[in-house]
Design a protein around this motif. Structure first.
Motif, PDB file in Angstrom:
ATOM      1  N   THR A   1       0.844  -1.187   0.000  1.00 48.33           N
ATOM      2  CA  THR A   1       0.000   0.000   0.000  1.00 48.33           C
ATOM      3  C   THR A   1       0.880   1.237   0.000  1.00 48.33           C
ATOM      4  O   THR A   1       2.097   1.157   0.183  1.00 48.33           O
ATOM      5  N   THR A   2       0.288   2.403  -0.220  1.00 53.07           N
ATOM      6  CA  THR A   2       0.950   3.702  -0.043  1.00 53.07           C
ATOM      7  C   THR A   2      -0.097   4.666   0.491  1.00 53.07           C
ATOM      8  O   THR A   2      -1.303   4.374   0.468  1.00 53.07           O
ATOM      9  N   TYR A   3       0.343   5.823   0.950  1.00 53.98           N
ATOM     10  CA  TYR A   3      -0.604   6.784   1.507  1.00 53.98           C
ATOM     11  C   TYR A   3      -1.538   7.349   0.436  1.00 53.98           C
ATOM     12  O   TYR A   3      -2.592   7.906   0.755  1.00 53.98           O
ATOM     13  N   LEU A   4      -1.194   7.173  -0.832  1.00 49.81           N
ATOM     14  CA  LEU A   4      -2.020   7.677  -1.928  1.00 49.81           C
ATOM     15  C   LEU A   4      -3.090   6.687  -2.362  1.00 49.81           C
ATOM     16  O   LEU A   4      -4.044   7.069  -3.042  1.00 49.81           O
ATOM     17  N   GLN A   5      -2.945   5.446  -2.000  1.00 51.03           N
ATOM     18  CA  GLN A   5      -3.853   4.420  -2.506  1.00 51.03           C
ATOM     19  C   GLN A   5      -5.176   4.388  -1.758  1.00 51.03           C
ATOM     20  O   GLN A   5      -5.225   4.528  -0.541  1.00 51.03           O
TER      21      GLN A   5
ATOM     22  N   ASP B   1       3.332   6.411   6.308  1.00 49.78           N
ATOM     23  CA  ASP B   1       3.811   6.886   5.009  1.00 49.78           C
ATOM     24  C   ASP B   1       3.494   8.366   4.826  1.00 49.78           C
ATOM     25  O   ASP B   1       4.319   9.139   4.327  1.00 49.78           O
ATOM     26  N   GLN B   2       2.305   8.774   5.236  1.00 51.79           N
ATOM     27  CA  GLN B   2       1.929  10.179   5.137  1.00 51.79           C
ATOM     28  C   GLN B   2       2.841  11.060   5.993  1.00 51.79           C
ATOM     29  O   GLN B   2       3.309  12.115   5.557  1.00 51.79           O
ATOM     30  N   LEU B   3       3.131  10.603   7.216  1.00 54.79           N
ATOM     31  CA  LEU B   3       4.007  11.377   8.102  1.00 54.79           C
ATOM     32  C   LEU B   3       5.410  11.517   7.531  1.00 54.79           C
ATOM     33  O   LEU B   3       6.001  12.598   7.555  1.00 54.79           O
ATOM     34  N   GLN B   4       5.968  10.411   7.001  1.00 56.15           N
ATOM     35  CA  GLN B   4       7.336  10.506   6.485  1.00 56.15           C
ATOM     36  C   GLN B   4       7.391  11.291   5.181  1.00 56.15           C
ATOM     37  O   GLN B   4       8.380  11.958   4.898  1.00 56.15           O
ATOM     38  N   MET B   5       6.339  11.283   4.401  1.00 53.79           N
ATOM     39  CA  MET B   5       6.304  12.093   3.184  1.00 53.79           C
ATOM     40  C   MET B   5       6.164  13.580   3.515  1.00 53.79           C
ATOM     41  O   MET B   5       6.744  14.438   2.840  1.00 53.79           O
ATOM     42  N   ASN B   6       5.386  13.892   4.557  1.00 58.38           N
ATOM     43  CA  ASN B   6       5.229  15.294   4.955  1.00 58.38           C
ATOM     44  C   ASN B   6       6.514  15.862   5.549  1.00 58.38           C
ATOM     45  O   ASN B   6       6.765  17.063   5.491  1.00 58.38           O
TER      46      ASN B   6
END
Length: 260
Positions: A117-121, A162-167
């Motif tokens: 999965t990813t935060y975009l899916q 994933d959202q936290l590390q991307m932000n």
């Protein structure tokens, strides 16, 4: 995926305050069974063919996702509670295909599959190994509701990290560790889920290990499987994103995104 409107005929409007929480419980169980996708689901008063009731709009992996044959025991329990409170599942109407979504896996059984999965899916985290298409959870895990629900909870945790590390603001290093380190709690949870899924389905089930950082492309390409330490570099990447695959440990990964 498809946008579908579900209509419940109300034969006891006096019970409306009790009916809405029951609808929400059904929505939760549909989601845990993989019959609907997403978390922000509207519920509203509606009229169909001069019949008043409650309706909801949901995203489903397939046109037929809400048919009774795909219900698990928890979904059927919620439907019975709703009916006892004066609501009847009257109909569902396909509004249209969601053109922004991934195309659902349509074959009966893949040769192998990946928990990914990813935060975009916004789709099932179980993907076929042949073309990375999302597989509806009810197709494989309908008879083990606790496992299907556990998969969704793992997905929520993975996507949050994933959202936290991307932000790259709050808790970045902690979140990154959870999705990229085999000693993290999220890895251990997800990796154990792949073993349970494989046991129940008979389909070899792999786990995706996220990778970012590293020194350079050469050292990244020379990495070994972090579990068995064997060679796992592929001659050609799968789907242009998985550069490593260990058939012994059921693990796939990427060359660090820093060098791609």
């Amino acid at each position: 995926m498809y946008l579908i409107e579900v209509f419940f005929k109300n034969i006891n409007e006096d019970n409306l305050p009790q009916q809405i929480p029951l609808i929400n419980q059904l929505i939760d169980q549909w989601r845990y069974n993989g019959q609907i996708i997403g978390r922000e689901i509207p519920v509203f008063v509606a009229n169909q063919e001069n019949e008043w009731g409650l309706a909801t709009r949901v995203i489903c992996p397939e046109q037929q996702s809400l048919l009774p044959e795909y219900n698990n025991a928890e979904v059927n329990r919620c439907l019975a509670n709703i009916e006892n409170c004066g609501l009847i599942l009257h109909s569902f109407q396909i509004v249209g295909e969601d053109l922004n979504s991934d195309i659902t896996y349509e074959d009966k059984k893949p040769d192998w599959q990946i928990l990914y999965t990813t935060y975009l899916q916004v789709c099932s985290p179980l993907h076929s190994g042949d073309r990375l298409a999302p597989i509806p959870l009810y197709k494989q895990l309908k008879n083990v509701p606790h496992l299907s629900m556990d998969v969704i909870k793992w997905q929520e945790n993975w996507q949050a990290c994933d959202q936290l590390q991307m932000n790259a603001v709050a808790l970045e290093s902690q979140a990154l560790r959870e999705i990229s380190d085999i000693n993290s709690r999220i890895f251990k949870h997800g990796y154990s889920l792949t073993k349970e899924i494989e046991e129940h389905t008979g389909v070899p089930t792999y786990y995706y290990l996220y990778r970012v950082g590293g020194k350079n492309l050469a050292s990244e390409s020379a990495r070994h499987c972090p579990i068995c330490h064997g060679d796992w570099k592929l001659a050609q990447p799968l789907f242009d994103q998985f550069h490593f695959k260990c058939d012994h440990c059921r693990l796939v990964s990427n060359i660090s995104w820093n060098f791609l």
